[in-house]
Write an enzyme that holds these catalytic residues in place. Structure first.
Site, short mmCIF file in Angstrom:
data_model
loop_
_atom_site.label_atom_id
_atom_site.label_comp_id
_atom_site.label_asym_id
_atom_site.label_seq_id
_atom_site.Cartn_x
_atom_site.Cartn_y
_atom_site.Cartn_z
N VAL A 1 -7.07 -2.26 -1.70
CA VAL A 1 -7.71 -3.51 -1.28
C VAL A 1 -9.21 -3.29 -1.08
O VAL A 1 -9.66 -2.19 -0.79
CB VAL A 1 -7.12 -4.07 0.04
N ARG B 1 9.13 7.73 5.91
CA ARG B 1 7.97 8.59 6.16
C ARG B 1 8.39 9.82 6.94
O ARG B 1 9.23 9.75 7.84
CB ARG B 1 6.91 7.82 6.93
N TRP C 1 0.02 8.75 3.93
CA TRP C 1 1.48 8.66 4.09
C TRP C 1 2.11 10.05 4.02
O TRP C 1 1.71 10.87 3.19
CB TRP C 1 2.09 7.78 2.99
N HIS D 1 5.87 2.65 1.15
CA HIS D 1 5.49 1.27 1.48
C HIS D 1 6.02 0.32 0.39
O HIS D 1 6.27 0.74 -0.73
CB HIS D 1 3.97 1.12 1.63
N ALA E 1 -3.20 -9.39 -0.09
CA ALA E 1 -1.91 -8.71 0.10
C ALA E 1 -1.84 -8.19 1.52
O ALA E 1 -2.87 -7.96 2.17
CB ALA E 1 -1.77 -7.56 -0.89
N GLN F 1 9.62 -2.99 5.85
CA GLN F 1 8.34 -3.67 5.62
C GLN F 1 8.54 -4.99 4.89
O GLN F 1 9.49 -5.16 4.13
CB GLN F 1 7.43 -2.80 4.76
N1 DAH Z 1 1.05 -0.34 2.30
C1 DAH Z 1 0.31 -0.21 3.52
C2 DAH Z 1 1.05 0.71 4.48
O1 DAH Z 1 2.23 0.81 4.38
C3 DAH Z 1 0.07 -1.53 4.16
C4 DAH Z 1 -0.76 -2.42 3.32
C5 DAH Z 1 -2.13 -2.41 3.41
C6 DAH Z 1 -0.14 -3.26 2.40
C7 DAH Z 1 -2.89 -3.22 2.67
C8 DAH Z 1 -0.92 -4.11 1.61
C9 DAH Z 1 -2.29 -4.07 1.76
O2 DAH Z 1 -0.39 -4.94 0.72
O3 DAH Z 1 -3.04 -4.91 0.98
O4 DAH Z 1 0.45 1.30 5.32
#
Ligand code: DAH
Length: 350
Positions: free
Chosen positions: A258, A201, A161, A175, A318, A215
């Protein structure tokens, strides 16, 4: 000046002023000035008593004539006003007079921004599926945006990010995952939450990248949750949202919070998955035919443990998806930058 002459003069000015009255309020003022207890007509009548006897008869006649003339004119004027709608303007306001009863100027009623409309629409679907809605903070600390998500300081995954930092070391959230820890903390599963919020971002923007994006994060933790639960739940939402059997691709990916991590892609609504528009490379999907919609996966055991949940007992999934991208797919919008362009020609289409 003779009495009759004065009477004629009063009549002249009275009729003159009467013609200038604009409504029943100004008319009342006129009536007081001429016919009131200390009005001009009344004063004139009183003078008769002081006249020499021989002049009184003609003076009386003049007064009678004047009275009749004023009464008649007043009646006519009153009639005119009763035929018009009333206007609550007093004489003192006349210098700045405007007619409150005039029909108003046309104006166009606005409406909610397409992203807001679609956010509410998505929230409704999730609520029906049993999720609770949370809002993300727009400015948060390093711990919630990174550390609690298995990204300690100096972790290279932070480079995923392009972050905006404030001078006192807070971060404009990159995020909505920044809320995961707060929601997991101290709760007893089942936990079903969606988190909505604006993320920021430091991007080089293009047709599918903006510095500000919306998001929707999903979080589901309970006993025995598996990857197919994630895929099925997400697909169900997408079909509801787009009102069709949406074409979706899943590919492996990596996010530190994850394990395993996956990515959801949708077929590009601009080139219909062909990667080309009129013989040119599709600029919305970069020619791949797919639009990256969401990162997702099974919540990492360290993230669960950090929030006091036993990873041996509980598991969960998630996701985080870009609402803007999804709205693009739903409506066939070719450039994400339209959303924040402030161009009313775009906004009014929704
Ligand atoms: N937070 C990540 C992004 O903004 C996206 C994301 C990926 C959210 C995996 C999640 C996850 O909850 O489990 O690129």
């Amino acid at each position: 000046m003779t009495f009759t002459k004065t009477a004629t003069q009063i009549k002249k000015s009275a009729l003159n002023e009467l013609a200038k009255t604009r409504d029943i309020n100004t008319l009342a003022f006129w009536r007081k000035e001429y016919l009131g207890k200390v009005g001009k007509f009344t004063k004139l009548t009183r003078q008769i008593a002081q006249l020499p006897a021989k002049e009184r008869a003609s003076a009386g006649k003049a007064v009678n004539e004047l009275k009749q003339a004023l009464a008649k004119a007043l009646q006519e004027r009153e009639k005119q006003f009763h035929e018009l709608p009333p206007s609550p303007v007093s004489r003192s306001q006349l210098s700045t007079f405007f007619d409150l009863t005039a029909p108003g100027a046309d104006f166009q009623l606005g409406h909610l921004h397409p992203i807001t409309q679609m956010r509410q629409y998505a929230e409704d679907i999730f609520v029906r599926m049993g999720f609770e809605v949370f809002e993300a903070r727009e400015v948060d600390d390093d711990y919630h945006n990174f550390e609690s998500l298995n990204m300690p300081p100096q972790h290279p995954a932070r480079d995923l990010w392009d972050t905006f930092w404030t001078e006192d070391e807070l971060v404009l959230i990159t995020h909505t995952s920044s809320m995961q820890h707060r929601i997991l903390l101290g709760q007893k599963p089942p936990i079903r939450a969606i988190i909505v919020g604006r993320c920021f971002r430091h991007e080089a923007t293009d047709a599918s990248h903006e510095h500000t994006l919306n998001q929707i994060e999903g979080l589901y933790v309970d006993k025995g949750i598996k990857l197919p639960d994630l895929i099925g739940t997400f697909k169900k939402f997408l079909d509801e949202f787009s009102q069709r059997d949406i074409k979706m691709k899943i590919q492996p990916s990596h996010f530190p919070f994850v394990e395993p991590g996956i990515e959801f892609l949708l077929d590009c609504a601009i080139c219909f998955g062909t990667g080309e528009v009129e013989g040119e490379r599709c600029s919305t999907c970069g020619g791949s035919g797919w639009l990256e919609l969401a990162g997702a996966g099974m919540v990492h055991p360290s993230v669960l443990a950090e929030a006091g949940l036993d990873p041996q007992k509980y598991s969960g999934f998630a996701w985080g998806f870009g609402l803007d991208r999804l709205v693009m797919v739903k409506y066939g919008i070719e450039n994400i930058r339209h959303f924040y362009s402030g161009d009313l020609r775009f906004i009014r289409q929704f």
